[in-house]
Design a protein around this motif. Structure first.
Motif, mmCIF file in Angstrom:
data_model
loop_
_atom_site.group_PDB
_atom_site.id
_atom_site.type_symbol
_atom_site.label_atom_id
_atom_site.label_comp_id
_atom_site.label_asym_id
_atom_site.label_seq_id
_atom_site.Cartn_x
_atom_site.Cartn_y
_atom_site.Cartn_z
ATOM 1 N N ARG A 26 0.826 -1.217 0.000
ATOM 2 C CA ARG A 26 0.000 0.000 0.000
ATOM 3 C C ARG A 26 0.856 1.262 0.000
ATOM 4 O O ARG A 26 0.339 2.368 0.098
ATOM 5 C CB ARG A 26 -0.909 -0.007 1.229
ATOM 6 N N GLU A 27 2.185 1.069 -0.083
ATOM 7 C CA GLU A 27 3.145 2.174 -0.089
ATOM 8 C C GLU A 27 3.041 3.028 1.179
ATOM 9 O O GLU A 27 3.177 4.249 1.143
ATOM 10 C CB GLU A 27 2.963 3.043 -1.336
ATOM 11 N N VAL A 28 2.802 2.348 2.298
ATOM 12 C CA VAL A 28 2.773 3.019 3.602
ATOM 13 C C VAL A 28 4.118 2.786 4.274
ATOM 14 O O VAL A 28 4.477 1.655 4.596
ATOM 15 C CB VAL A 28 1.642 2.468 4.497
ATOM 16 N N GLU A 29 4.883 3.844 4.474
ATOM 17 C CA GLU A 29 6.217 3.714 5.053
ATOM 18 C C GLU A 29 6.332 4.307 6.446
ATOM 19 O O GLU A 29 7.284 4.021 7.165
ATOM 20 C CB GLU A 29 7.250 4.397 4.142
ATOM 21 N N THR A 58 17.479 -0.269 11.479
ATOM 22 C CA THR A 58 18.166 0.829 10.789
ATOM 23 C C THR A 58 17.211 1.573 9.861
ATOM 24 O O THR A 58 17.183 2.810 9.823
ATOM 25 C CB THR A 58 19.357 0.291 9.979
ATOM 26 N N GLU A 59 16.410 0.815 9.116
ATOM 27 C CA GLU A 59 15.453 1.438 8.202
ATOM 28 C C GLU A 59 14.377 2.203 8.964
ATOM 29 O O GLU A 59 13.974 3.295 8.563
ATOM 30 C CB GLU A 59 14.814 0.369 7.313
ATOM 31 N N GLU A 60 13.921 1.645 10.091
ATOM 32 C CA GLU A 60 12.905 2.367 10.862
ATOM 33 C C GLU A 60 13.472 3.668 11.421
ATOM 34 O O GLU A 60 12.773 4.688 11.452
ATOM 35 C CB GLU A 60 12.354 1.514 11.999
ATOM 36 N N LEU A 61 14.722 3.651 11.849
ATOM 37 C CA LEU A 61 15.324 4.883 12.363
ATOM 38 C C LEU A 61 15.444 5.923 11.252
ATOM 39 O O LEU A 61 15.183 7.109 11.471
ATOM 40 C CB LEU A 61 16.692 4.594 12.974
#
Length: 233
Positions: A26-29, A58-61
């Motif tokens: 859904r392209e929710v980041e 790392t990506e969430e940060l």
């Protein structure tokens, strides 16, 4: 979250990764909408696969810094610190706690961050500081009614060689905020399973707290809870 609270990390991880796939489709980041990456990273660490946790944290940060809210950034810092461990992990835990402490109002992420910092300090041989941080975690968990985290913090204190404070009184005024919350739900007619679901706890945790409530209130039956609690509202 309930699966994590019940230590069902394999099932929790599967659910979180599926959540991530659906969010990506859904392209929710935004880590504010669903912080599935940090939760999945915690599961990987619990399962002994910290190397798989690092990319997610790392990506969430990275995403959290884009959005810039203390809650999202603090949560991601804590998760990455736990995933990495060592000196850098300790630095990240310190940064997470400092950020969350400075928020305009208490955030639920503060207690997990304090717990992670306390563990990191203990691992680094800084036992005195670890005990101070874990006492703070215990106090915040009790103040905010974070039942499961309160138990975790008390156990961590014991592991550091400290003795958590015991209740000095009996009666309704002796109940901690966590115990009172569970007792009130039980008095209102909720089953242990329902309470566990409402508070994201394991059923055994609810049972343990109710046992403490019965002892402090001087009662033996669930049916007596409403009367025993009545004098304090």
């Amino acid at each position: 979250l309930l699966r994590i609270a019940s230590d069902e990390f394999d099932d929790a991880l599967a659910d979180l990764l599926e959540c991530g796939r659906r969010q990506s489709a859904r392209e929710v980041e935004s880590p504010i909408v669903t912080p599935w990456r940090s939760a999945a990273a915690d599961c990987y660490v619990a399962l002994g696969s910290a190397e798989r946790a690092v990319p997610l944290a790392t990506e969430e940060l990275r995403l959290a810094r884009v959005w810039g809210t203390p809650r999202a950034v603090g949560r991601a810092l804590r998760a990455l610190g736990v995933s990495l461990g060592g000196r850098y992990g300790l630095e990240l835990a310190e940064e997470a706690v400092e950020l969350l402490r400075g928020a305009a109002e208490p955030l639920p992420e503060l207690v997990p961050a304090l717990l992670s910092l306390g563990q990191a300090l203990q691992n680094a041989g800084q036992s005195q500081r670890a005990r101070e941080v874990l006492r703070e975690a215990t106090e915040w968990a009790e103040r905010t009614g974070a039942v499961r985290l309160h138990l975790v913090a008390r156990e961590a204190l014991r592991d550091c060689g400290a003795r958590p404070q015991r209740a000095r009184h009996t009666g309704a005024t002796a109940l901690t905020s966590s115990e009172r919350r569970i007792a009130q739900l039980a008095a209102a007619g909720h089953s242990n399973g329902e309470i566990a679901g409402l508070l994201h706890l394991a059923v055994r945790t609810v049972e343990t707290h109710l046992t403490h409530c019965y002892r402090k209130l001087g009662i033996r039956r669930r049916a007596d809870l409403a009367v025993a609690l009545g004098d304090t509202g």
